[in-house]
Motif scaffolding. Structure first.
Motif, PDB file in Angstrom:
ATOM      1  N   SER A   1      43.154  13.087 -16.535  1.00  0.00           N
ATOM      2  CA  SER A   1      42.512  14.295 -16.008  1.00  0.00           C
ATOM      3  C   SER A   1      43.181  14.810 -14.732  1.00  0.00           C
ATOM      4  O   SER A   1      42.946  15.960 -14.340  1.00  0.00           O
ATOM      5  N   LEU A   2      44.018  14.006 -14.102  1.00  0.00           N
ATOM      6  CA  LEU A   2      44.719  14.474 -12.906  1.00  0.00           C
ATOM      7  C   LEU A   2      45.734  15.577 -13.228  1.00  0.00           C
ATOM      8  O   LEU A   2      46.063  16.386 -12.363  1.00  0.00           O
ATOM      9  N   GLU A   3      46.263  15.549 -14.451  1.00  0.00           N
ATOM     10  CA  GLU A   3      47.240  16.563 -14.880  1.00  0.00           C
ATOM     11  C   GLU A   3      48.340  16.764 -13.827  1.00  0.00           C
ATOM     12  O   GLU A   3      48.650  17.875 -13.427  1.00  0.00           O
ATOM     13  N   TRP A   4      48.946  15.663 -13.420  1.00  0.00           N
ATOM     14  CA  TRP A   4      49.907  15.703 -12.318  1.00  0.00           C
ATOM     15  C   TRP A   4      51.160  16.504 -12.649  1.00  0.00           C
ATOM     16  O   TRP A   4      51.824  17.031 -11.744  1.00  0.00           O
ATOM     17  N   ARG A   5      51.485  16.645 -13.926  1.00  0.00           N
ATOM     18  CA  ARG A   5      52.710  17.363 -14.297  1.00  0.00           C
ATOM     19  C   ARG A   5      52.691  18.834 -13.865  1.00  0.00           C
ATOM     20  O   ARG A   5      53.753  19.420 -13.612  1.00  0.00           O
ATOM     21  N   SER A   6      51.519  19.409 -13.762  1.00  0.00           N
ATOM     22  CA  SER A   6      51.430  20.821 -13.371  1.00  0.00           C
ATOM     23  C   SER A   6      51.881  21.049 -11.938  1.00  0.00           C
ATOM     24  O   SER A   6      52.223  22.168 -11.561  1.00  0.00           O
ATOM     25  N   ARG A   7      51.927  19.976 -11.145  1.00  0.00           N
ATOM     26  CA  ARG A   7      52.311  20.103  -9.733  1.00  0.00           C
ATOM     27  C   ARG A   7      53.637  19.409  -9.432  1.00  0.00           C
ATOM     28  O   ARG A   7      54.095  19.455  -8.287  1.00  0.00           O
ATOM     29  N   ALA A   8      54.221  18.776 -10.423  1.00  0.00           N
ATOM     30  CA  ALA A   8      55.460  18.028 -10.179  1.00  0.00           C
ATOM     31  C   ALA A   8      56.419  18.220 -11.347  1.00  0.00           C
ATOM     32  O   ALA A   8      56.683  17.296 -12.117  1.00  0.00           O
ATOM     33  N   PRO A   9      56.981  19.418 -11.500  1.00  0.00           N
ATOM     34  CA  PRO A   9      57.823  19.694 -12.668  1.00  0.00           C
ATOM     35  C   PRO A   9      59.096  18.850 -12.726  1.00  0.00           C
ATOM     36  O   PRO A   9      59.515  18.432 -13.805  1.00  0.00           O
ATOM     37  N   GLN A  10      59.729  18.626 -11.582  1.00  0.00           N
ATOM     38  CA  GLN A  10      60.961  17.828 -11.594  1.00  0.00           C
ATOM     39  C   GLN A  10      60.670  16.365 -11.910  1.00  0.00           C
ATOM     40  O   GLN A  10      61.422  15.713 -12.650  1.00  0.00           O
ATOM     41  N   LEU A  11      59.587  15.856 -11.357  1.00  0.00           N
ATOM     42  CA  LEU A  11      59.189  14.473 -11.651  1.00  0.00           C
ATOM     43  C   LEU A  11      58.817  14.342 -13.122  1.00  0.00           C
ATOM     44  O   LEU A  11      59.111  13.331 -13.762  1.00  0.00           O
ATOM     45  N   THR A  12      58.199  15.360 -13.664  1.00  0.00           N
ATOM     46  CA  THR A  12      57.843  15.377 -15.085  1.00  0.00           C
ATOM     47  C   THR A  12      59.085  15.214 -15.955  1.00  0.00           C
ATOM     48  O   THR A  12      59.105  14.412 -16.898  1.00  0.00           O
ATOM     49  N   HIS A  13      60.134  15.970 -15.641  1.00  0.00           N
ATOM     50  CA  HIS A  13      61.379  15.892 -16.416  1.00  0.00           C
ATOM     51  C   HIS A  13      62.014  14.510 -16.272  1.00  0.00           C
ATOM     52  O   HIS A  13      62.458  13.910 -17.271  1.00  0.00           O
ATOM     53  N   TRP A  14      62.062  14.010 -15.048  1.00  0.00           N
ATOM     54  CA  TRP A  14      62.668  12.690 -14.818  1.00  0.00           C
ATOM     55  C   TRP A  14      61.924  11.610 -15.594  1.00  0.00           C
ATOM     56  O   TRP A  14      62.531  10.755 -16.242  1.00  0.00           O
ATOM     57  N   PHE A  15      60.595  11.662 -15.544  1.00  0.00           N
ATOM     58  CA  PHE A  15      59.797  10.643 -16.223  1.00  0.00           C
ATOM     59  C   PHE A  15      59.953  10.736 -17.740  1.00  0.00           C
ATOM     60  O   PHE A  15      59.984   9.709 -18.432  1.00  0.00           O
TER      61      PHE A  15
ATOM     62  N   LEU B   1      66.293   9.835  -7.025  1.00  0.00           N
ATOM     63  CA  LEU B   1      65.972   8.871  -8.080  1.00  0.00           C
ATOM     64  C   LEU B   1      66.882   9.061  -9.287  1.00  0.00           C
ATOM     65  O   LEU B   1      67.399   8.092  -9.853  1.00  0.00           O
ATOM     66  N   ALA B   2      67.065  10.308  -9.674  1.00  0.00           N
ATOM     67  CA  ALA B   2      67.866  10.603 -10.859  1.00  0.00           C
ATOM     68  C   ALA B   2      69.323  10.209 -10.678  1.00  0.00           C
ATOM     69  O   ALA B   2      69.995   9.814 -11.642  1.00  0.00           O
ATOM     70  N   LYS B   3      69.832  10.321  -9.472  1.00  0.00           N
ATOM     71  CA  LYS B   3      71.233  10.013  -9.208  1.00  0.00           C
ATOM     72  C   LYS B   3      71.486   8.522  -9.030  1.00  0.00           C
ATOM     73  O   LYS B   3      72.607   8.046  -9.240  1.00  0.00           O
ATOM     74  N   ALA B   4      70.464   7.778  -8.630  1.00  0.00           N
ATOM     75  CA  ALA B   4      70.642   6.355  -8.345  1.00  0.00           C
ATOM     76  C   ALA B   4      70.682   5.543  -9.637  1.00  0.00           C
ATOM     77  O   ALA B   4      69.988   5.875 -10.610  1.00  0.00           O
ATOM     78  N   PRO B   5      71.473   4.474  -9.678  1.00  0.00           N
ATOM     79  CA  PRO B   5      71.466   3.588 -10.848  1.00  0.00           C
ATOM     80  C   PRO B   5      70.078   2.989 -11.055  1.00  0.00           C
ATOM     81  O   PRO B   5      69.325   2.798 -10.093  1.00  0.00           O
ATOM     82  N   LEU B   6      69.744   2.685 -12.295  1.00  0.00           N
ATOM     83  CA  LEU B   6      68.444   2.113 -12.599  1.00  0.00           C
ATOM     84  C   LEU B   6      68.206   0.857 -11.773  1.00  0.00           C
ATOM     85  O   LEU B   6      69.054  -0.029 -11.727  1.00  0.00           O
ATOM     86  N   SER B   7      67.048   0.813 -11.140  1.00  0.00           N
ATOM     87  CA  SER B   7      66.701  -0.334 -10.301  1.00  0.00           C
ATOM     88  C   SER B   7      65.233  -0.672 -10.484  1.00  0.00           C
ATOM     89  O   SER B   7      64.499   0.009 -11.207  1.00  0.00           O
TER      90      SER B   7
END
Length: 201
Positions: free
Chosen positions: A170-184, A145-151
């Motif tokens: 309350s899901l606190e998804w960032r604790s389980r997805a650190p790379q996705l957290t940074h990308w978002f 996702l990070a490498k692809a042009p915005l789509s």
């Protein structure tokens, strides 16, 4: 053009993010429209018999719905590249778009279920499992996702993550997805996402 709009709808947000990215937001007249599942909006139904937002009325009287069609129309109108025309880039973008939209569908159904007087536990468990699986797949694919042009795929996934924060903190998804957290976090800095961020009030 006139857009039936609500500031808290993630599908409307997807359209507005695209409009800002394509520099056509100024061409849209926003019409505040309520689209409740249990109470069809008769005024909205004059333009969309499904009583759903977003709905776009074109200047020639035609109407377009839903967010998938409206986003592609705006991209075509502006000569944009949010919908790649061919090759692997197209199929990656459309697949990510489908994943983001599908996650939003799950989350909205989950929210509706949990607000019932007697929610079905098994159904909520199924929604939770699908949401977690989607987030973990995104964590695995975030480097691509990070490498692809915005789509349109990035836009849909970004709106889905934003809605997760808004309705399911309350899901606190960032604790389980650190790379996705940074990308978002980086995606959320884009002016199009800043301008469309959901705020209470």
């Amino acid at each position: 053009m006139k857009l039936h709009w609500s500031p808290k709808s993630p599908f409307v947000r997807k359209v507005m993010v695209c409009a800002h990215e394509l520099d056509v937001a100024g061409q849209l007249t926003l019409v505040r429209s309520v689209a409740a599942m249990l109470k069809p909006n008769l005024q909205l139904m004059a333009d969309n018999p499904l009583s759903k937002i977003p709905t776009l009325m074109l200047d020639d009287g035609r109407t377009l719905f839903d967010s998938v069609v409206i986003c592609e129309y705006l991209d075509h109108l502006a000569g944009g590249s949010l919908f790649p025309r061919e090759g692997d880039a197209r199929w990656r973008a459309l697949r990510w778009h489908a994943l983001g939209n599908g996650l939003l569908d799950v989350l909205i159904l989950w929210r509706n279920e949990r607000e019932r007087e007697v929610p079905l536990g098994a159904l909520q468990d199924a929604f939770a499992l699908k949401t977690e699986a989607s987030l973990m797949l995104l964590e695995q694919e975030v480097e691509m996702l990070a490498k692809a042009p915005l789509s349109i795929g990035h836009v849909a996934i970004g709106c889905a993550l934003g809605y997760t924060d808004y309705r399911f903190a309350s899901l606190e998804w960032r604790s389980r997805a650190p790379q996705l957290t940074h990308w978002f976090a980086e995606l959320s800095k884009r002016p199009s996402f800043v301008a469309t961020e959901v705020a209470e009030g």
